[in-house]
Write a protein that holds these residues in place. Structure first.
Motif, PDB file in Angstrom:
ATOM      1  N   GLU A 148      65.705  40.119  74.443  1.00 58.74           N
ATOM      2  CA  GLU A 148      66.445  40.043  75.699  1.00 58.74           C
ATOM      3  C   GLU A 148      65.534  40.178  76.913  1.00 58.74           C
ATOM      4  O   GLU A 148      65.767  39.563  77.946  1.00 58.74           O
ATOM      5  N   SER A 149      64.466  40.953  76.797  1.00 58.74           N
ATOM      6  CA  SER A 149      63.608  41.219  77.955  1.00 58.74           C
ATOM      7  C   SER A 149      62.424  40.251  78.056  1.00 58.74           C
ATOM      8  O   SER A 149      61.622  40.366  78.972  1.00 58.74           O
ATOM      9  N   LEU A 150      62.354  39.288  77.142  1.00 55.31           N
ATOM     10  CA  LEU A 150      61.214  38.389  77.105  1.00 55.31           C
ATOM     11  C   LEU A 150      61.560  37.025  77.690  1.00 55.31           C
ATOM     12  O   LEU A 150      62.724  36.624  77.730  1.00 55.31           O
ATOM     13  N   SER A 151      60.522  36.306  78.110  1.00 57.91           N
ATOM     14  CA  SER A 151      60.710  34.952  78.624  1.00 57.91           C
ATOM     15  C   SER A 151      60.955  33.991  77.462  1.00 57.91           C
ATOM     16  O   SER A 151      60.719  34.327  76.290  1.00 57.91           O
ATOM     17  N   GLN A 152      61.397  32.776  77.787  1.00 57.32           N
ATOM     18  CA  GLN A 152      61.642  31.784  76.752  1.00 57.32           C
ATOM     19  C   GLN A 152      60.381  31.447  75.962  1.00 57.32           C
ATOM     20  O   GLN A 152      60.427  31.376  74.724  1.00 57.32           O
ATOM     21  N   PRO A 153      59.224  31.241  76.613  1.00 55.13           N
ATOM     22  CA  PRO A 153      58.007  31.003  75.823  1.00 55.13           C
ATOM     23  C   PRO A 153      57.662  32.159  74.895  1.00 55.13           C
ATOM     24  O   PRO A 153      57.217  31.931  73.765  1.00 55.13           O
ATOM     25  N   GLU A 154      57.858  33.404  75.348  1.00 53.69           N
ATOM     26  CA  GLU A 154      57.551  34.550  74.495  1.00 53.69           C
ATOM     27  C   GLU A 154      58.492  34.614  73.300  1.00 53.69           C
ATOM     28  O   GLU A 154      58.068  34.910  72.171  1.00 53.69           O
ATOM     29  N   ARG A 155      59.769  34.310  73.527  1.00 52.86           N
ATOM     30  CA  ARG A 155      60.720  34.299  72.415  1.00 52.86           C
ATOM     31  C   ARG A 155      60.342  33.252  71.373  1.00 52.86           C
ATOM     32  O   ARG A 155      60.399  33.496  70.164  1.00 52.86           O
ATOM     33  N   LEU A 156      59.978  32.069  71.852  1.00 49.55           N
ATOM     34  CA  LEU A 156      59.621  31.000  70.925  1.00 49.55           C
ATOM     35  C   LEU A 156      58.374  31.371  70.130  1.00 49.55           C
ATOM     36  O   LEU A 156      58.294  31.115  68.918  1.00 49.55           O
ATOM     37  N   ARG A 157      57.406  31.999  70.777  1.00 51.33           N
ATOM     38  CA  ARG A 157      56.197  32.388  70.060  1.00 51.33           C
ATOM     39  C   ARG A 157      56.506  33.392  68.945  1.00 51.33           C
ATOM     40  O   ARG A 157      56.020  33.264  67.823  1.00 51.33           O
ATOM     41  N   LEU A 158      57.356  34.371  69.220  1.00 50.75           N
ATOM     42  CA  LEU A 158      57.735  35.339  68.189  1.00 50.75           C
ATOM     43  C   LEU A 158      58.496  34.668  67.050  1.00 50.75           C
ATOM     44  O   LEU A 158      58.306  35.006  65.876  1.00 50.75           O
ATOM     45  N   ALA A 159      59.377  33.721  67.391  1.00 41.76           N
ATOM     46  CA  ALA A 159      60.118  32.996  66.363  1.00 41.76           C
ATOM     47  C   ALA A 159      59.170  32.207  65.477  1.00 41.76           C
ATOM     48  O   ALA A 159      59.311  32.178  64.247  1.00 41.76           O
ATOM     49  N   ILE A 160      58.181  31.547  66.090  1.00 47.84           N
ATOM     50  CA  ILE A 160      57.218  30.751  65.329  1.00 47.84           C
ATOM     51  C   ILE A 160      56.435  31.638  64.365  1.00 47.84           C
ATOM     52  O   ILE A 160      56.234  31.288  63.190  1.00 47.84           O
ATOM     53  N   GLU A 161      56.007  32.802  64.830  1.00 47.80           N
ATOM     54  CA  GLU A 161      55.258  33.703  63.954  1.00 47.80           C
ATOM     55  C   GLU A 161      56.105  34.157  62.777  1.00 47.80           C
ATOM     56  O   GLU A 161      55.587  34.342  61.663  1.00 47.80           O
TER      57      GLU A 161
END
Length: 550
Positions: free
Chosen positions: A55-68
């Motif tokens: 919730e507190s992260l930007s869209q690019p940060e969310r996508l990076r975590l999802a990819i990992e």
């Protein structure tokens, strides 16, 4: 056909689709799944994201975590996308560059059987010593220290068990997604999603085949054999296979450990020159280069020697591409924005380019970077930003090279803050230009061209016969691109309107006007209805006679 419809045909991938959709929901990027037709598989939930930090992260940060979380295939895709500064904005590139493939190693008991099968015996028998605890681990493989019976220190790279079926399923799904993107969103066609997926498939194929990594390492070692200050690890192919690689262990100093470099008396400037010369020779001369030259994959050795290790990711450039790169360097040195623009257009293949605007931007680019010292990382970053601003997508092999050059330039600049890439590249570029355009090489090109024409002449009769046959059969297909189709449609609508107005005007003049003289009140002795009819006729005639305003 949607991705869901296509992949349901293969039941083995259905579970993986659900896993992917669940991860996208967990990190709050489920809009991607919805756009790709996977909305029906999304878990039902009330909040925007189930992950505590999403919730507190930007869209690019969310996508990076999802990819990992999605594993090695998606991590590799993210790493490839991180090289595409010509397509993605800096905030996305910065985040994708943070992708980490480091994971906890598998316990020895979980991989013992696979290692023994690949070696044909217990590692405790094959090696004088073998460390059961992994030295390092990634999403594809983990590394163990070992010693051969002759005392040679080696590292044993072991691929994770059961990885290939998962990667193959992911590649199938991503390939379907790329096709869907191109079909449903033509505006994304310039990103060449299928080309990116082909690049991903090739990269994953090489990373999964550790024997291929060994062959790449041996090829680079052979290419650089004349460079005495470059060290490439030796491969022990007799114990290597698709799932296991044994190579020489190189003990050196990582380039960003400045304290250790100073303590051993190594010269950062000399290390930078040596490393740059080797990398540029790999890319511009040999066409086979180390694609991930970050500090962890480089070692500084006594005598200001440089070692390159871990050839799991390599890039390849054909002769034509290498020649184009030499032309780009020459264009920058000679501050020729026009030639830079010409290369960009050739690489992108775009047809609708605002050429004056592009050439003006290229003039600005060469004016900034054509003056020594050349800061290679900054120049390439600006070049890819220039391509992005003009909607020009670069070929995948160039994007990988440019990313590797930026990485290498950062390492060399940490060794030598005054590092001039142009001065380091000059001798290699000059040598290669002389080699390519010496009389013997030109004669060779002339012979090759003559052979091509001879082959074309030999094929011409059969091609003409085939063309005649297709004409007789009426099976010639033509692909026509109509320029200004919207303008043609507007002209057709304009002509139809004129015809309609002419018919109405003629009807009033010839049919209705005489009858209107007998109806309604009069004005100055003339029926009002007749006056209105005359007004309509005059207005129609005037509209027809006035030329169309553009």
């Amino acid at each position: 056909m949607t991705v869901l419809e296509t992949t349901f045909a293969a039941a083995r991938d259905h579970k993986r689709i659900a896993e992917i959709a669940a991860v996208l929901v967990r990190f709050g990027v489920d809009d991607i799944a919805i756009r790709l037709g996977l909305g029906g598989l999304l878990p039902k939930r009330r909040g925007r994201a189930l992950h505590a930090d999403a919730e507190s992260l930007s869209q690019p940060e969310r996508l990076r975590l999802a990819i990992e979380s999605l594993g090695p295939t998606f991590i590799k895709l993210g790493q490839i996308l991180s090289t595409r500064a010509d397509l993605l904005s800096p905030e996305w590139i910065t985040e994708l560059e943070k992708l980490q493939s480091d994971v906890a190693p598998e316990p020895w008991e979980a991989i013992r059987a696979q290692v023994e099968e690949d070696l044909g015996a217990s590692p405790d028998t094959v090696f004088l010593s073998f460390a059961h605890t992994a030295l390092a681990a990634g999403s594809i493989a983990q590394v163990h220290r070992a010693t051969l019976h002759d005392g040679t220190d080696v590292v044993v790279k072991v691929r994770r068990a059961g990885l290939r079926p998962l990667v193959e399923a992911d590649l199938r799904l991503l390939s379907h997604a790329a096709g869907l993107v191109e079909a449903q969103w033509p505006e994304f066609a310039r990103y060449r999603p299928r080309e990116i997926l082909n690049h991903l498939g090739a990269a994953m194929g090489e990373e999964l085949d550790l024997a291929a990594e060994g062959r790449n390492c041996e090829a680079v070692a052979q290419n650089l054999a004349a460079m005495e200050r470059i060290k490439i690890p030796r491969i022990f192919s007799e114990w290597s296979s698709e799932r296991l690689l044994v190579q020489e262990y190189i003990d050196g100093i990582v380039p960003n450990d400045h304290a250790a470099l100073n303590a051993t008396g190594l010269d950062g400037r000399e290390l930078a020159r040596t490393g740059t010369a080797a990398f540029l020779r790999m890319a511009l001369v040999d066409g086979l280069f180390h694609a991930d030259p970050h500090p962890g994959n480089l070692r500084a050795l006594p005598g200001n020697r440089v070692a390159f290790i871990d050839f799991g990711m390599v890039g390849r450039l054909g002769a034509r591409r290498r020649e184009q790169l030499l032309m780009l360097v020459a264009a920058i040195v000679e501050t020729s924005g026009e030639r830079v623009a010409a290369l960009l257009m050739e690489w992108s293949g775009a047809a609708d380019i605002d050429l004056p605007r592009l050439e003006a931007a290229c003039d600005t680019f060469v004016a900034r970077h054509g003056v020594p010292p050349l800061r290679l990382g900054e120049a390439i970053t600006d070049f890819m930003a220039l391509a992005r601003e003009h909607d020009l997508a670069l070929p995948a092999d160039l994007a990988l090279l440019f990313k590797a050059l930026i990485t290498a330039d950062g390492v060399m600049r940490s060794l030598d803050p005054d590092f001039d890439a142009l001065a380091a590249a000059g001798p290699i570029v000059q040598e290669e230009m002389i080699r390519r355009y010496r009389p013997g090489a030109l004669m060779g090109k002339g012979k090759s061209l003559a052979l091509d024409f001879a082959g074309l002449a030999a094929e011409a009769p059969s091609l003409l016969r085939l063309l005649a046959l297709r004409l007789r059969q009426g099976r010639i297909a033509a692909e026509v691109e109509l320029k200004g189709l919207d303008r043609i449609g507007a002209d057709i609508r304009w002509a139809a309107t004129r015809i309609a107005v002419a018919i109405v005007t003629a009807a009033f003049a010839l049919g209705l006007a005489p009858r209107l003289l007998d109806f309604g009140p009069t004005l100055l002795g003339i029926p009002v209805t007749a006056l209105l009819g005359i007004a309509v006729i005059l207005g129609g005639l005037a509209w027809l006679l006035v030329p169309r305003r553009r």
